[in-house]
Design a protein around this motif. Structure first.
Motif, PDB file in Angstrom:
ATOM      1  N   ALA A   4      -4.363  -4.563  11.027  1.00  0.00           N
ATOM      2  CA  ALA A   4      -5.102  -4.419  12.538  1.00  0.00           C
ATOM      3  C   ALA A   4      -4.073  -3.621  13.229  1.00  0.00           C
ATOM      4  CB  ALA A   4      -5.165  -5.816  13.113  1.00  0.00           C
ATOM      5  N   VAL A   5      -2.532  -3.600  12.912  1.00  0.00           N
ATOM      6  CA  VAL A   5      -1.634  -2.970  13.597  1.00  0.00           C
ATOM      7  C   VAL A   5      -1.575  -1.447  13.263  1.00  0.00           C
ATOM      8  CG1 VAL A   5       0.898  -2.578  13.757  1.00  0.00           C
ATOM      9  CG2 VAL A   5      -0.161  -5.012  14.067  1.00  0.00           C
ATOM     10  N   ILE A   6      -1.287  -1.201  11.936  1.00  0.00           N
ATOM     11  CA  ILE A   6      -1.253   0.402  11.509  1.00  0.00           C
ATOM     12  C   ILE A   6      -2.738   0.985  11.300  1.00  0.00           C
ATOM     13  CG2 ILE A   6       0.805  -0.147  10.287  1.00  0.00           C
ATOM     14  CD1 ILE A   6      -0.602  -0.222   7.522  1.00  0.00           C
ATOM     15  N   GLY A   7      -3.769   0.381  11.086  1.00  0.00           N
ATOM     16  CA  GLY A   7      -5.045   1.006  10.950  1.00  0.00           C
ATOM     17  C   GLY A   7      -5.606   1.726  12.157  1.00  0.00           C
ATOM     18  N   PRO A   8      -5.420   1.412  13.471  1.00  0.00           N
ATOM     19  CA  PRO A   8      -5.711   2.126  14.485  1.00  0.00           C
ATOM     20  C   PRO A   8      -5.058   3.334  14.717  1.00  0.00           C
ATOM     21  CG  PRO A   8      -5.764  -0.168  15.125  1.00  0.00           C
ATOM     22  CD  PRO A   8      -5.080   0.224  13.816  1.00  0.00           C
ATOM     23  N   ILE A  12      -7.723   5.949  15.612  1.00  0.00           N
ATOM     24  CA  ILE A  12      -7.878   5.978  17.084  1.00  0.00           C
ATOM     25  C   ILE A  12      -6.884   7.098  17.758  1.00  0.00           C
ATOM     26  CG2 ILE A  12      -8.143   4.856  19.072  1.00  0.00           C
ATOM     27  CD1 ILE A  12      -9.142   2.477  17.339  1.00  0.00           C
ATOM     28  N   TYR A  13      -5.705   6.506  17.550  1.00  0.00           N
ATOM     29  CA  TYR A  13      -4.709   7.400  18.409  1.00  0.00           C
ATOM     30  C   TYR A  13      -4.658   8.774  18.017  1.00  0.00           C
ATOM     31  CZ  TYR A  13      -0.082   9.226  19.688  1.00  0.00           C
ATOM     32  OH  TYR A  13       0.875  10.063  20.273  1.00  0.00           O
ATOM     33  N   VAL A  14      -4.438   9.233  16.671  1.00  0.00           N
ATOM     34  CA  VAL A  14      -4.537  10.429  16.322  1.00  0.00           C
ATOM     35  C   VAL A  14      -5.716  11.525  16.698  1.00  0.00           C
ATOM     36  CG1 VAL A  14      -4.375  12.192  14.270  1.00  0.00           C
ATOM     37  CG2 VAL A  14      -2.876  10.177  14.209  1.00  0.00           C
ATOM     38  N   ILE A  42      -0.986  10.225   9.366  1.00  0.00           N
ATOM     39  CA  ILE A  42      -1.676  10.571   8.010  1.00  0.00           C
ATOM     40  C   ILE A  42      -0.690   9.515   6.989  1.00  0.00           C
ATOM     41  CG2 ILE A  42      -1.569  12.111   5.785  1.00  0.00           C
ATOM     42  CD1 ILE A  42      -1.563  14.519   7.872  1.00  0.00           C
ATOM     43  N   VAL A  43       0.520   9.288   7.259  1.00  0.00           N
ATOM     44  CA  VAL A  43       0.958   8.203   6.429  1.00  0.00           C
ATOM     45  C   VAL A  43       0.507   6.722   6.655  1.00  0.00           C
ATOM     46  CG1 VAL A  43       3.317   7.318   5.888  1.00  0.00           C
ATOM     47  CG2 VAL A  43       3.141   9.532   5.978  1.00  0.00           C
ATOM     48  N   SER A  44       0.316   6.546   8.087  1.00  0.00           N
ATOM     49  CA  SER A  44      -0.076   5.182   8.352  1.00  0.00           C
ATOM     50  C   SER A  44      -1.475   5.058   7.948  1.00  0.00           C
ATOM     51  CB  SER A  44      -0.008   5.198   9.845  1.00  0.00           C
ATOM     52  OG  SER A  44      -1.160   6.190  10.469  1.00  0.00           O
ATOM     53  N   GLY A  45      -2.332   6.227   7.953  1.00  0.00           N
ATOM     54  CA  GLY A  45      -3.597   5.764   7.325  1.00  0.00           C
ATOM     55  C   GLY A  45      -3.824   5.689   5.709  1.00  0.00           C
ATOM     56  N   LEU A  46      -2.681   6.352   4.967  1.00  0.00           N
ATOM     57  CA  LEU A  46      -2.702   6.075   3.540  1.00  0.00           C
ATOM     58  C   LEU A  46      -2.102   4.555   3.499  1.00  0.00           C
ATOM     59  CD1 LEU A  46      -2.811   6.733   0.713  1.00  0.00           C
ATOM     60  CD2 LEU A  46      -0.211   7.618   0.980  1.00  0.00           C
ATOM     61  N   ALA A  47      -0.911   4.139   4.205  1.00  0.00           N
ATOM     62  CA  ALA A  47      -0.631   2.925   4.213  1.00  0.00           C
ATOM     63  C   ALA A  47      -1.560   1.768   4.459  1.00  0.00           C
ATOM     64  CB  ALA A  47       0.658   2.669   5.066  1.00  0.00           C
ATOM     65  N   PHE A  52      -5.297  -2.487   2.910  1.00  0.00           N
ATOM     66  CA  PHE A  52      -6.500  -2.989   2.795  1.00  0.00           C
ATOM     67  C   PHE A  52      -7.001  -3.563   1.285  1.00  0.00           C
ATOM     68  CE2 PHE A  52     -11.346  -1.670   4.265  1.00  0.00           C
ATOM     69  CZ  PHE A  52     -11.519  -3.129   4.213  1.00  0.00           C
ATOM     70  N   LEU A  53      -6.563  -2.613   0.301  1.00  0.00           N
ATOM     71  CA  LEU A  53      -6.727  -3.321  -1.041  1.00  0.00           C
ATOM     72  C   LEU A  53      -6.020  -4.407  -1.381  1.00  0.00           C
ATOM     73  CD1 LEU A  53      -6.471   0.121  -3.192  1.00  0.00           C
ATOM     74  CD2 LEU A  53      -8.175  -1.463  -2.935  1.00  0.00           C
ATOM     75  N   PHE A  54      -4.710  -4.663  -0.731  1.00  0.00           N
ATOM     76  CA  PHE A  54      -4.052  -5.750  -1.193  1.00  0.00           C
ATOM     77  C   PHE A  54      -4.732  -7.007  -0.286  1.00  0.00           C
ATOM     78  CE2 PHE A  54      -0.542  -3.044  -2.589  1.00  0.00           C
ATOM     79  CZ  PHE A  54      -0.124  -3.567  -3.818  1.00  0.00           C
ATOM     80  N   LEU A  55      -5.141  -6.839   0.944  1.00  0.00           N
ATOM     81  CA  LEU A  55      -5.981  -7.776   1.610  1.00  0.00           C
ATOM     82  C   LEU A  55      -6.983  -8.319   0.735  1.00  0.00           C
ATOM     83  CD1 LEU A  55      -6.490  -9.555   4.157  1.00  0.00           C
ATOM     84  CD2 LEU A  55      -7.922  -7.371   4.915  1.00  0.00           C
TER      85      LEU A  55
END
Length: 220
Positions: A4-8, A12-14, A42-47, A52-55
């Motif tokens: 929820a922190v890194i996804g946006p 959204i921001y970029v 871009i890196v935040s999107g990858l992370a 998401f997968l681990f979740l």
């Protein structure tokens, strides 16, 4: 919570910080003047997609004994979503290559390269609405599992399922009736936000009440 922190950041921001609708030159200038921030996006999107997968794998371990078929479906839908999102990152990387000033791009004018860069970003935006369908679809089996499990209040499962249809509505509208996307997104936002946020808050505050395994007969 991390998702929820890194996804946006990238979702959204970029786009809001770098894309100037209809102005390729201004968009290119913003990317060139804050390239590091753009790359961090871009890196935040990858992370975010790795998280998401681990979740979903952790949710599968928690809920697989409730309904293995729904749990598997949940994992499959998230895996497809992550695959789409990771491939879509290439559309975000493309402007960096086009605007790099490499010699082999000398056959193009600056205006043409700027237009191509904006075109790739527009492609990324539209592909995100394809991915949004899967953001919604995975919430349906997740909501069913939450309702059936008894680990969480059933209302949380119902809210997740409502969120599923809210995401699908926005995705369908953006792809078929793009002129109405903004209005539908504003109406749908509370519906897909409340389910996911409620689930996050519940997990942080209460956690999942998983019943203890029954003792084996004759065990002391």
């Amino acid at each position: 919570m991390l998702l929820a922190v890194i996804g946006p950041i990238n979702d959204i921001y970029v786009p809001n910080a770098f894309i100037v609708p209809g102005d390729a030159a201004a968009t290119a200038h913003k990317i060139a003047s804050a390239e590091l921030t753009y790359r961090i996006g871009i890196v935040s999107g990858l992370a975010a997609n790795v998280v998401f997968l681990f979740l979903v794998l952790n949710l599968y371990d928690l809920l697989k004994d409730v309904d293995r078929r729904q749990a598997r479906l949940m994992v499959i839908l998230v895996s497809v979503s992550v695959a789409v999102a990771v491939v879509n990152l290439f559309n975000q990387i493309a402007p960096l290559i086009l605007l790099s000033g490499a010699d082999f791009f000398s056959v193009f004018t600056k205006a043409q390269l700027d237009a191509l860069a904006l075109g790739f970003l527009r492609l990324r935006s539209n592909a995100t609405y394809v991915d949004m369908a899967f953001w919604g679809l995975w919430l349906f089996p997740f909501g069913v599992l939450v309702i059936k499990s008894g680990f969480f209040p059933r209302v949380l499962g119902a809210l997740l399922i409502i969120g599923c249809f809210a995401y699908l509505t926005v995705s369908f509208t953006a792809l078929v009736f793009p002129a109405h996307r903004q209005l539908v997104s504003q109406v749908a936002l509370p519906f897909f936000a409340i389910g996911e946020l409620s689930m996050i808050v519940w997990l942080l505050v209460k956690g999942a009440k998983v019943p203890l395994p029954e003792a084996l007969p004759g065990a002391s």
